[in-house]
Structures are given as C-alpha cells and as structure tokens.
Design an enzyme around this catalytic site. Structure first.
Site, PDB file in Angstrom:
ATOM      1  CE  LYS A 188      -1.927   3.393   1.757  1.00 28.04           C
ATOM      2  NZ  LYS A 188      -1.456   4.461   1.485  1.00 28.04           N
TER       3      LYS A 188
ATOM      4  CD  GLU B 106      12.688   0.384   9.570  1.00 25.13           C
ATOM      5  OE1 GLU B 106      13.208   1.037   9.269  1.00 25.13           O
ATOM      6  OE2 GLU B 106      13.042  -1.171   9.630  1.00 25.13           O
TER       7      GLU B 106
ATOM      8  CB  CYS C 165      13.240   9.125   8.067  1.00 22.41           C
ATOM      9  SG  CYS C 165      14.140   7.936   7.237  1.00 22.41           S
TER      10      CYS C 165
ATOM     11  CD  GLU D  87      10.138  12.931  11.231  1.00 22.03           C
ATOM     12  OE1 GLU D  87       9.327  13.016  11.594  1.00 22.03           O
ATOM     13  OE2 GLU D  87      10.566  12.339  11.151  1.00 22.03           O
TER      14      GLU D  87
END
Ligand code: NAD
Length: 526
Positions: A189, A262, A296, A394
């Site tokens: 997906k 992750e 990331c 973040e």
C-alpha cells in the site's frame, strides 16, 4: 529557472492499466472514487488512482496467498535470478523511473537518483546472501550424537507493506526484495501522494519474470486500507510517521502478528573541535537538505564545538544560501519542492514559531511561491530553545538548528535528549574518538564523517530505529530473516530424553547431575 519536463500523465491515468497494476479484478469497469495525484512542482493534477476498498485488499491478499505457495517452492537461486534481472531493468529504465519520481514527489533529480541506486544495490546484496540466509542449518543437538537438530527458515506467507511518500521507489521496493527472496508474496500500500512510482516499479518486476500475483499494489487511503491489510496479511512492514506507526503497531499487537516499524527521527549531528569544517559543512548540507529535508535520516540538530562553531556556521550558511533550488528536473538542481500544502504548512509553522520565540534566522525562513506552490528555502537557525516546537518535534523539512557547545559530554547528552533514535553523525579528524562517541549516540545508525549514506548503503549491517523511531531492522541478515518463521526440527535417536528403560529415575537424576558438572568443567566434552 529551467522549464519542467512534460509529466508522463497520459500513461499513468489509464484506468485499465492501473487496474492491471493494482491487481484488483473489477477496476476496469471502475465505479470507484478516484484520488487525484498532484505534481508538487506546479500543484497541477498529474493523474489519479482508484481508491481501493477493503474488498480489493481482500482480493489482493487472497491472490497473493495462492501465488505464494508456488513461489516458495521454487529454488532460491531462481528467485535470485529474477531479482538480478530486476536490478538490470531498474538501471536500464532509470530515466523513465526518474521522470515519474520527480514528477510526483517534486524532489531534485539527484535525490531521486539515490533511490535508483538503492534498489539495484539491495537486489545485489540480497541475491548474494539470500541463499545463505534461508538455508536449513544444522544446530547443536540436546544430547550430542543422540539428538539431530536442524533449523528451517519458512516464509511467513503474505507480507503487507505500507510505505510513505518521501522515498517512493526505495521504500516501496527495497523492503519487498528480501521478502520475495525469502519466498513470500507481497501486497504493497504505497502513499496515496506517490503511487505511480510504485506501480511502475512493480511493472518492471513483472517484466523481469516475477509472477503477477506475487507482488501486488493496492492504492488508496491509509486509514481505510491499513486495517484490512493488517488483518489479512501474515506480516506487516510499516514505514512512516511515529504517530501512524503507533496505530499500526497497536493493530498488529492485537492480532499478535509479526511486524516492523520504520518511523520518524529528530537526528543529531556533533561537530567536534578537530573536525574538518569544510568537509563537515559539505556533508551536513547533504544531510539536512537532501529531498528538502524530507528524509527520515536527515539532520535537524547540529551541535558544534565552540572552537569551530563560527567557521562552521559561516561555511554552512553560505552553502545553504547558494543551493540551487528550482522546479526543474535536471541534475543541477540541488533542492526541490516540499511534497504538499500540509508539509509547507508544518514547516512554516515550526519556523514562524521559532522566530516568534526568539530564534535567529541566518538564511531562509520563508516559502518561495515564485518557484512553485510548496517551495521553502533552506533554513538555518541558531538560538533555538526548548519551548520552540521545532526543538524536539520532527519538522521533516529543510530546517536546521545549530547549537554551540564547549563540553563534549553535555553535547552527547543533548544529542540523546530526544524520544527518537534513528540516525546520528559525528565529525572529527580523530577516527577513534569519532567511533567512540558514535557508539554512545542512541540511534540505530551513526555515521562518522558522513551524514547518512555510509550507514544506509552498508547493506550488510542492520538499519532502523531505537526508542520511538522504530521496531525491528531492515538491511543485513535481520532485514530478510524478519520475513521468515524459523522452525526447529529435532530427531531423537536410540535413547529417550528421560531415564532409559530399566534405569531407575533416581539413578538417572544422579547420572545427569554428574554429567552436567563434567560438561561445565570440561567444555571439550560438550
Ligand atoms: P504517514 O505515517 O502519514 O504515512 C505513511 C503511510 O501510512 C502512507 O502510506 C499512509 O497512507 C499510511 N497510513 C496513514 N494512516 C494509516 C493508518 N491509520 N493505518 C495504516 N496506514 C496508514 O507518514 P508520511 O507523512 O507519509 O511520511 C513521513 C514520515 O515517515 C516521517 O515521520 C518520516 O520520518 C517517516 N519515515 C521514516 C522512514 C524510516 O525508514 N524510518 C523512512 C521514511 C519516512
């Protein structure tokens, strides 16, 4: 500014082509809703994808499940051949892949090329090592000579992968490669913002000889398709934000299924007093502004020793200011667009909040609507304090905070003072000292005199997050073994695992006690 190349629109809006690629039966006579996909450089609609349904996920997993059995029965060498054929196709068709990648992600072509490199490297590494990682191994038996024990690695079955928009090729395909080599089928997906790269990548896999149902894509909304995929797949591999990862992990936990997460990061770099300032500035510019900071493992916090702070800041700011930022798809562009209006809003809000609370902007600090609707300048801040949102959260954009330090211990403490633990970086001319500090950074990967590429591309070593940055690891042996169920088969010969016939239990207990003592003292007997 160079003109944007024509987007491959007509090719990727054709419904029956998508229907075939998504592996769902009924899409050709499609009455589904369609989700528009935007080109971040212009804000124009690039194409659209079907909003697959829960039933489509069911169909895809069912087909994957049926195809998986035959796939797993093939010798691993045959699976490796297909993966190596795919390696060649990705390299040969890279221009087409790059065009689609740049068009739907708005990233600079040089950053898109990093994804092209990642896929064949992953193919090669796992094709070289999968035969070893899936091989049945003899294990030390319970009673030497009497117990014969082997360990098998069975594929888990159907692996569900959910991937984000920031690395649409790499994160859609590179985690699938070890899963396929281990004998699994995969249902992916991809992020709804960047589905076309994934669809094209899977088409290339089929051209390379992968049976159609072994790797399928369902396109559409994460919240709608996530739950049915988690409920039907045998394993879930999620890459995305920590917030969504928590939801996915809770569902996987309720199903007691295996999963890997992750997730996000707030990655720190430390520049020591003896660092080569130019080298550190060059590396951390890449580390902070690759894919406009939507990476990331990119760096949003840089701690610099006071001996080199001013020189580093000057060099870093000058390089950031001179980056070529443009909505063009040639290799000279050094930074592209943010992904979306949401991304622009979040980045702007973080920087505005920091400025309002007293941070100093050395360069950047503004959106660039003259370049494209979601462009934001490479931004360097100092004077960032705890009460500012971007100090701990973040940002996931081209925004770096530089902090000066005198005490190395305190710098390490501050680097670790975060809920995240994804990536770190240490810059020094003393490699031993660099490695010693790297070991103390609480992150799954730490690079010495590099930002992220050295650890990421060391495919033989695990990669992933400590703390809230993840569960499990990709790359290396773990990156493949996470998709297998180890099974121990032990055959007992001649004597039972209890007192032999006719031997009283008491004698057996005494004998075994003596044997244990001997084995402990004389390892040669073990
Ligand atoms: P996101 O969490 O919003 O979305 C990721 C994927 O999850 C998308 O496919 C989305 O459709 C799907 N999703 C959304 N809600 C869901 C739900 N309720 N159930 C199941 N699936 C759902 O993340 P994003 O904005 O696409 O990506 C950016 C984030 O990903 C950043 O935090 C970044 O640090 C992180 N990231 C981590 C890694 C890594 O390897 N650690 C790599 C890339 C990005």
């Amino acid at each position: 500014m160079a003109t944007q190349k024509a987007t491959p629109q007509s090719q990727y809006t054709e419904t029956d082509r998508l229907a075939r690629l998504t592996g769902t039966a009924t899409l050709a006579s499609d009455d589904r809703e369609h989700i528009p996909v935007e080109a971040p450089f212009t804000g124009d609609v690039l194409g659209s994808i079907p909003a697959c349904t829960e039933a489509d996920v069911g169909t895809a997993v069912e087909r994957a499940d049926e195809a998986q059995e035959e796939w797993a029965e093939r010798p691993v060498s045959e699976r490796c051949e297909i993966v190596l054929e795919y390696h060649d196709r990705v390299l040969d068709r890279q221009e087409e892949l790059l065009d689609v990648l740049v068009a739907e992600s708005g990233k600079a072509r040089r950053h898109a090329f990093e994804e092209i490199l990642d896929v064949p490297m992953t193919c090669q590494y796992y094709a070289d090592n999968a035969p070893d990682y899936v091989a049945t191994r003899e294990r030390e038996g319970a009673l030497p000579g009497l117990t014969e024990t082997v360990e098998h690695q069975h594929p888990v079955g159907v692996v569900g992968l959910i991937s984000p928009w920031n690395y649409p090729l790499s994160l859609a395909v590179s985690d699938a490669i070890p899963a396929l080599l281990a004998g699994n089928a995969v249902v992916l997906k991809p992020a709804e913002e960047t589905p076309f790269t994934a669809l094209l990548a899977i088409e290339l896999f089929r051209e390379a000889g992968l049976p159609e149902d072994v790797f399928q894509v369902v396109t559409g909304s994460g919240p709608e398709l996530g739950t049915p995929l988690i409920d039907r797949a045998d394993y879930i591999g999620f890459t995305g934000s920590t917030a969504t990862g928590r939801i996915v992990a809770e569902q996987a936990g309720a199903n007691l299924m295996k999963c890997s997460m992750e997730l996000g990061g707030k990655n720190p770099a430390i520049v020591l007093d003896n660092a080569d300032v130019e080298r550190a500035a060059e590396g951390l510019i890449r580390g902070a502004f690759t894919n406009a900071g939507q990476l990331c493992i990119s760096f949003e916090r840089v701690y610099v020793h006071s001996d080199v702070h001013d020189a580093f800041l000057e060099e870093f700011v000058s390089r950031a200011r001179n980056l070529r930022v443009a909505a063009a798809d040639d290799y000279d562009v050094e930074m592209g667009s943010l992904m979306s209006a949401d991304q622009l809003e979040k980045v702007s809000a973080h920087v505005d909040d920091a400025i309002a609370k007293g941070a100093t902007v050395h360069t950047g600090g503004q959106a660039r609507p003259d370049l494209g609707p979601y462009f934001y300048e490479p931004t360097v801040l100092t004077g960032v304090t705890e009460e500012m949102e971007l100090a701990a959260e973040e940002t996931f954009g081209p925004v770096v905070s530089i902090y000066e330090f005198d005490d190395e211990e305190r710098a390490i403490e501050r680097a670790n003072d975060t809920d995240y633990g994804l990536n770190g970086s240490v810059w020094t001319e003393d490699s031993e000292r660099g490695r010693a500090i790297a070991k103390r950074i609480e992150a799954g990967t730490v690079n010495v005199n590099e930002a992220y590429a050295a650890a990421w591309a060391s495919l033989d070593a695990p990669m992933g997050g400590m703390k809230q940055s993840g569960i499990g690891r990709r790359h290396g042996k773990q990156g493949l073994r996470r998709y297998t169920e180890p099974q121990t088969v032990a055959e007992q010969r001649w004597l039972p695992m209890t007192a032999p016939p006719g031997v009283p239990m008491e004698w057996y207990a005494k004998g075994m006690t003596r044997a244990m003592g001997l084995l402990r003292r004389f390892p040669v007997l073990r």
